[in-house]
Design an enzyme around this catalytic site. Sequence first.
Site, short mmCIF file in Angstrom:
data_model
loop_
_atom_site.label_atom_id
_atom_site.label_comp_id
_atom_site.label_asym_id
_atom_site.label_seq_id
_atom_site.Cartn_x
_atom_site.Cartn_y
_atom_site.Cartn_z
N LYS A 35 25.60 24.55 59.02
CA LYS A 35 26.75 25.26 58.57
C LYS A 35 26.48 24.69 56.87
CE LYS A 35 29.13 25.41 62.63
NZ LYS A 35 29.84 26.82 63.23
N GLY A 36 25.92 23.92 56.22
CA GLY A 36 25.86 23.65 55.09
C GLY A 36 24.84 25.42 54.42
N ASN A 91 29.78 16.91 69.06
CA ASN A 91 29.62 16.64 67.16
C ASN A 91 30.41 16.07 66.63
OD1 ASN A 91 28.13 18.16 65.07
ND2 ASN A 91 29.83 18.26 64.76
N THR A 116 41.95 15.01 58.99
CA THR A 116 42.11 16.38 59.19
C THR A 116 44.04 16.38 59.43
OG1 THR A 116 42.76 18.88 59.65
CG2 THR A 116 42.12 17.01 61.67
N TYR A 140 39.36 20.38 67.72
CA TYR A 140 39.36 19.75 66.92
C TYR A 140 40.36 18.30 66.42
CZ TYR A 140 39.83 20.34 61.45
OH TYR A 140 39.31 19.72 60.63
N PHE A 207 49.64 37.05 61.38
CA PHE A 207 49.86 36.32 62.46
C PHE A 207 50.85 35.97 62.73
CE2 PHE A 207 45.31 36.42 61.89
CZ PHE A 207 44.88 37.23 63.12
#
Length: 328
Positions: A35-36, A91, A116, A140, A207
């Site tokens: 991803k990085g 992960n 988060t 998540y 949205f």
Amino acid sequence: MKILVCGGAGYIGSNMTAALLKAGHSPVVFDNLSKGHRAAVKDAPFVEGDFGDPEAIRKALRGNRIEAVMHFAAFIEVGESVESPLRYYENNVSRTRTLLQAMEECGVEKFVFSSTAAVYGMPETVPITESTAKRPINPYGETKWAVERMCHFQSMTGRLRYAALRYFNACGAGSGGTLGEDHRPESHLIPIVIQAAMGRRDGVKIFGADYPTPDGTCVRDYIHIEDLCKAHLLALGKLDGERELAYNLGNGTGYSVRQVIDTVRRVSGKDVKVVEAPRRPGDPPVLTADASKARRELGWKTDFPDLESIVSSAWKFHESRPEGYGRD
């Protein structure tokens, strides 16, 4: 201190690496580049590896005489987590367990964890405090809360000191606008609106325009990436005398989707096409942080409390790197 930055080639990890260097620490970036971006790592040793590989982690910890670990290598897309929950558990939870196991084996106690606001789910009241009930509504958020609980029980053994930092919406670009967001695909509002202003997208979807908010669109709390990194440095220092810490990191001020779009228009001088779409399931009308605990206990202060300064730094990054970090 010598600090292993897992996921240090990503958006938050690369900014944290820069902040650690500026503060006089010796960070070592550990990233598998799934991803990085290698181009985001500057002036720090880089080790390509997977934090789920116990031998690679042990080698990095011992070979660099690491004293603390900062962990930014989780998967972060809510929608993707709903479609592929097992991938997120593997992960975000299983590999983090491997990381913590390697830390224990190598005698590394200090751990700063990127958590988060999603651990709170759909809170009944806002702003959200750290004592608000933890009721994640997606894999998540659930995986982040699972890691927090794992750290809690590991800290009770006396072999871990950890800080769980619950971000609201990390945004902006650090190091003078040179370290910004380049997710592929991009899912964060500010870079999406900027891409639309640059003509790299047809427009922006709103949205839901019928929420009980001043302009009918969702309100969120945005925190500049450098303010976020500053809190990590303060939390790391506080672990000398504490075994477990948890803090919300946000500005405490909410901005609506329309306010974000209007701010990008003002900063860029460009128009942005807007299309109204139906609400997405699970989107609360308002999510803002009560970060008074971090201010009180860490002495944390934000340098970028207003949306315009956040967007201006992000615009600077995207204007200078329209292709992001490119094919690195």
